[in-house]
Design a protein around this motif. Structure first.
Motif, PDB file in Angstrom:
ATOM      1  N   GLY A 157       0.763  -1.231  -0.053  1.00 59.28           N
ATOM      2  CA  GLY A 157       0.022   0.071   0.112  1.00 59.28           C
ATOM      3  C   GLY A 157       0.765   1.167   0.064  1.00 59.28           C
ATOM      4  N   PHE A 158       1.968   1.207   0.842  1.00 61.75           N
ATOM      5  CA  PHE A 158       2.973   2.223   0.725  1.00 61.75           C
ATOM      6  C   PHE A 158       3.426   2.627  -0.549  1.00 61.75           C
ATOM      7  CE2 PHE A 158       6.986   3.865   1.852  1.00 61.75           C
ATOM      8  CZ  PHE A 158       6.896   5.064   2.219  1.00 61.75           C
ATOM      9  N   LYS A 159       3.953   1.751  -1.230  1.00 63.29           N
ATOM     10  CA  LYS A 159       4.642   1.851  -2.522  1.00 63.29           C
ATOM     11  C   LYS A 159       3.663   2.294  -3.829  1.00 63.29           C
ATOM     12  CE  LYS A 159       8.283  -1.418  -1.748  1.00 63.29           C
ATOM     13  NZ  LYS A 159       8.745  -2.660  -2.131  1.00 63.29           N
ATOM     14  N   ALA A 160       2.111   1.825  -3.412  1.00 70.21           N
ATOM     15  CA  ALA A 160       1.148   2.318  -4.227  1.00 70.21           C
ATOM     16  C   ALA A 160       0.520   3.877  -3.901  1.00 70.21           C
ATOM     17  CB  ALA A 160       0.101   1.290  -4.594  1.00 70.21           C
ATOM     18  N   LYS A 170      -3.483   5.245   0.960  1.00 68.74           N
ATOM     19  CA  LYS A 170      -3.585   5.776   2.235  1.00 68.74           C
ATOM     20  C   LYS A 170      -4.410   5.099   3.009  1.00 68.74           C
ATOM     21  CE  LYS A 170      -0.963   9.720   1.780  1.00 68.74           C
ATOM     22  NZ  LYS A 170       0.432   9.336   1.584  1.00 68.74           N
ATOM     23  N   ALA A 171      -5.711   4.674   2.435  1.00 65.91           N
ATOM     24  CA  ALA A 171      -6.767   3.843   3.008  1.00 65.91           C
ATOM     25  C   ALA A 171      -6.192   2.396   3.522  1.00 65.91           C
ATOM     26  CB  ALA A 171      -7.953   3.673   2.152  1.00 65.91           C
ATOM     27  N   GLU A 172      -5.680   1.810   2.372  1.00 59.97           N
ATOM     28  CA  GLU A 172      -4.909   0.490   2.669  1.00 59.97           C
ATOM     29  C   GLU A 172      -3.923   0.464   3.624  1.00 59.97           C
ATOM     30  OE1 GLU A 172      -2.399  -2.782  -0.043  1.00 59.97           O
ATOM     31  OE2 GLU A 172      -3.753  -1.556  -1.166  1.00 59.97           O
ATOM     32  N   MET A 173      -3.063   1.651   3.640  1.00 66.92           N
ATOM     33  CA  MET A 173      -2.013   1.674   4.537  1.00 66.92           C
ATOM     34  C   MET A 173      -2.609   1.733   6.131  1.00 66.92           C
ATOM     35  SD  MET A 173       0.437   4.367   2.550  1.00 66.92           S
ATOM     36  CE  MET A 173       1.570   5.021   4.157  1.00 66.92           C
ATOM     37  N   ALA A 180       1.072   7.907  12.592  1.00 65.82           N
ATOM     38  CA  ALA A 180       0.766   9.202  12.966  1.00 65.82           C
ATOM     39  C   ALA A 180       1.571  10.043  11.801  1.00 65.82           C
ATOM     40  CB  ALA A 180       1.546   9.528  14.292  1.00 65.82           C
ATOM     41  N   SER A 181       2.389   9.466  11.160  1.00 67.59           N
ATOM     42  CA  SER A 181       3.478  10.146   9.973  1.00 67.59           C
ATOM     43  C   SER A 181       2.474  10.160   8.768  1.00 67.59           C
ATOM     44  CB  SER A 181       4.717   9.536   9.809  1.00 67.59           C
ATOM     45  OG  SER A 181       5.372  10.261   9.011  1.00 67.59           O
ATOM     46  N   SER A 182       2.799  11.246   8.025  1.00 69.28           N
ATOM     47  CA  SER A 182       2.289  11.438   6.723  1.00 69.28           C
ATOM     48  C   SER A 182       3.584  11.661   5.606  1.00 69.28           C
ATOM     49  CB  SER A 182       1.185  12.458   6.476  1.00 69.28           C
ATOM     50  OG  SER A 182       1.942  13.779   6.822  1.00 69.28           O
ATOM     51  N   ASP A 183       4.582  11.789   6.410  1.00 67.85           N
ATOM     52  CA  ASP A 183       5.850  11.798   5.474  1.00 67.85           C
ATOM     53  C   ASP A 183       6.272  10.780   4.925  1.00 67.85           C
ATOM     54  OD1 ASP A 183       8.125  12.880   4.259  1.00 67.85           O
ATOM     55  OD2 ASP A 183       9.315  13.052   6.304  1.00 67.85           O
ATOM     56  N   PRO A 184       6.554  10.502   3.802  1.00 68.44           N
ATOM     57  CA  PRO A 184       7.084   9.260   3.305  1.00 68.44           C
ATOM     58  C   PRO A 184       8.385   8.825   3.398  1.00 68.44           C
ATOM     59  CG  PRO A 184       5.598  10.500   1.423  1.00 68.44           C
ATOM     60  CD  PRO A 184       5.879  11.406   2.736  1.00 68.44           C
ATOM     61  N   ALA A 185       9.195   9.921   3.310  1.00 70.16           N
ATOM     62  CA  ALA A 185      10.552   9.617   3.768  1.00 70.16           C
ATOM     63  C   ALA A 185      10.649   9.199   5.490  1.00 70.16           C
ATOM     64  CB  ALA A 185      11.402  10.953   3.600  1.00 70.16           C
ATOM     65  N   GLU A 186      10.150   9.558   6.229  1.00 69.13           N
ATOM     66  CA  GLU A 186       9.917   9.201   7.685  1.00 69.13           C
ATOM     67  C   GLU A 186       9.403   7.709   7.633  1.00 69.13           C
ATOM     68  OE1 GLU A 186       8.440  10.862  12.101  1.00 69.13           O
ATOM     69  OE2 GLU A 186       7.383  11.577  10.413  1.00 69.13           O
ATOM     70  N   ILE A 187       8.163   7.674   7.126  1.00 71.15           N
ATOM     71  CA  ILE A 187       7.571   6.318   7.098  1.00 71.15           C
ATOM     72  C   ILE A 187       8.580   5.125   6.521  1.00 71.15           C
ATOM     73  CG2 ILE A 187       5.920   4.897   6.021  1.00 71.15           C
ATOM     74  CD1 ILE A 187       4.001   7.123   6.241  1.00 71.15           C
ATOM     75  N   SER A 188       9.292   5.369   5.612  1.00 72.17           N
ATOM     76  CA  SER A 188      10.461   4.695   5.073  1.00 72.17           C
ATOM     77  C   SER A 188      11.342   4.345   6.160  1.00 72.17           C
ATOM     78  CB  SER A 188      11.020   5.132   3.642  1.00 72.17           C
ATOM     79  OG  SER A 188      11.970   4.287   3.183  1.00 72.17           O
ATOM     80  N   SER A 189      11.950   5.239   6.703  1.00 72.80           N
ATOM     81  CA  SER A 189      12.746   5.303   7.790  1.00 72.80           C
ATOM     82  C   SER A 189      12.285   4.381   8.771  1.00 72.80           C
ATOM     83  CB  SER A 189      13.409   6.739   8.312  1.00 72.80           C
ATOM     84  OG  SER A 189      14.137   6.534   9.094  1.00 72.80           O
ATOM     85  N   LEU A 190      10.972   4.693   9.204  1.00 68.50           N
ATOM     86  CA  LEU A 190      10.550   3.889  10.507  1.00 68.50           C
ATOM     87  C   LEU A 190      10.172   2.117   9.879  1.00 68.50           C
ATOM     88  CD1 LEU A 190       8.118   6.427  11.585  1.00 68.50           C
ATOM     89  CD2 LEU A 190       9.855   5.787  12.913  1.00 68.50           C
ATOM     90  N   LEU A 191       9.961   2.121   8.818  1.00 71.43           N
ATOM     91  CA  LEU A 191       9.882   0.902   8.211  1.00 71.43           C
ATOM     92  C   LEU A 191      11.253   0.056   8.190  1.00 71.43           C
ATOM     93  CD1 LEU A 191       7.393   1.196   5.171  1.00 71.43           C
ATOM     94  CD2 LEU A 191       6.817  -0.047   7.323  1.00 71.43           C
ATOM     95  N   GLU A 192      12.218   0.781   8.137  1.00 69.24           N
ATOM     96  CA  GLU A 192      13.551   0.109   8.114  1.00 69.24           C
ATOM     97  C   GLU A 192      13.918  -0.249   9.686  1.00 69.24           C
ATOM     98  OE1 GLU A 192      16.633  -1.792   6.620  1.00 69.24           O
ATOM     99  OE2 GLU A 192      15.068  -0.862   5.286  1.00 69.24           O
ATOM    100  N   ILE A 193      13.341   0.470  10.449  1.00 74.23           N
ATOM    101  CA  ILE A 193      13.541   0.324  11.775  1.00 74.23           C
ATOM    102  C   ILE A 193      12.844  -0.701  12.159  1.00 74.23           C
ATOM    103  CG2 ILE A 193      13.017   1.216  14.271  1.00 74.23           C
ATOM    104  CD1 ILE A 193      13.829   4.006  13.300  1.00 74.23           C
ATOM    105  N   VAL A 194      11.775  -0.958  11.733  1.00 71.54           N
ATOM    106  CA  VAL A 194      10.674  -2.097  12.080  1.00 71.54           C
ATOM    107  C   VAL A 194      11.397  -3.466  11.489  1.00 71.54           C
ATOM    108  CG1 VAL A 194       8.545  -3.428  11.381  1.00 71.54           C
ATOM    109  CG2 VAL A 194       8.413  -1.101  12.291  1.00 71.54           C
ATOM    110  N   ASN A 195      12.250  -3.356  10.297  1.00 68.20           N
ATOM    111  CA  ASN A 195      12.675  -4.524   9.787  1.00 68.20           C
ATOM    112  C   ASN A 195      14.034  -4.794  10.906  1.00 68.20           C
ATOM    113  OD1 ASN A 195      11.230  -5.331   7.685  1.00 68.20           O
ATOM    114  ND2 ASN A 195      12.219  -3.638   6.440  1.00 68.20           N
TER     115      ASN A 195
END
Length: 159
Positions: free
Chosen positions: A56-59, A62-65, A128-143
């Motif tokens: 959903g993030f790559k596409a 927002k609703a799917e995310m 809580a974030s709407s910034d794609p760069a921040e979300i990408s960074s947080l997803l890396e932290i999750v990994n």
């Protein structure tokens, strides 16, 4: 005569080769003792939801995310209350409640809960974030958190 022996040897070797993986699966299940656990199922569901969130993030859907991040938060909260089999089976017993755990098991369970709590917190930051760069960074932290959790608490059946 030697041609018949060669064919027989080849046939037996082939039969041995094709039966080997099945016997290894049964040995693996027997060694692990517990095939499926609620925590294992929950973690598989988290993995599936995380993949769906990433899709959903790559596409930029927002609703799917939002659907998937809400599910991830709920599942990680559920996982925090469960006990990894590797902690329960440390002393060779399958403990039923935390008051039956040794001090080492209690300490490791607290460490497990802390790691899951940190992951839940990261999921909440993603929500809580709407910034794609921040979300990408947080997803890396999750990994990274996922890898650390697997390293520390995933049932090891390779022995």
């Amino acid at each position: 005569m030697s041609m018949i022996k060669s064919k027989l040897a080849f046939t037996l070797l082939g039969a041995l080769f094709f039966t080997q993986p099945a016997s290894l699966v049964f040995a693996h299940a027997e060694h692990c003792g517990v095939k499926e656990t609620v925590l294992g199922d929950t973690m598989k569901y988290i993995k599936s939801e995380l993949r769906a969130y990433n899709k959903g993030f790559k596409a930029d859907n927002k609703a799917e995310m939002q659907d998937h991040i809400n599910e991830l938060i709920m599942l990680s909260g559920k996982a925090e209350a469960l006990m990894p089999v590797v902690i329960e089976n440390m002393d060779g017993e399958h403990g039923e409640s935390s008051n039956e755990l040794t001090e080492l098991q209690k300490q490791q369970y607290k460490q497990y809960q802390q790691q899951i709590s940190e992951m839940t917190h990261t999921f909440k930051k993603i929500k809580a974030s709407s910034d794609p760069a921040e979300i990408s960074s947080l997803l890396e932290i999750v990994n990274q958190q996922k890898k650390q959790g697997h390293k520390s608490f995933r049932q090891n059946c390779k022995n």
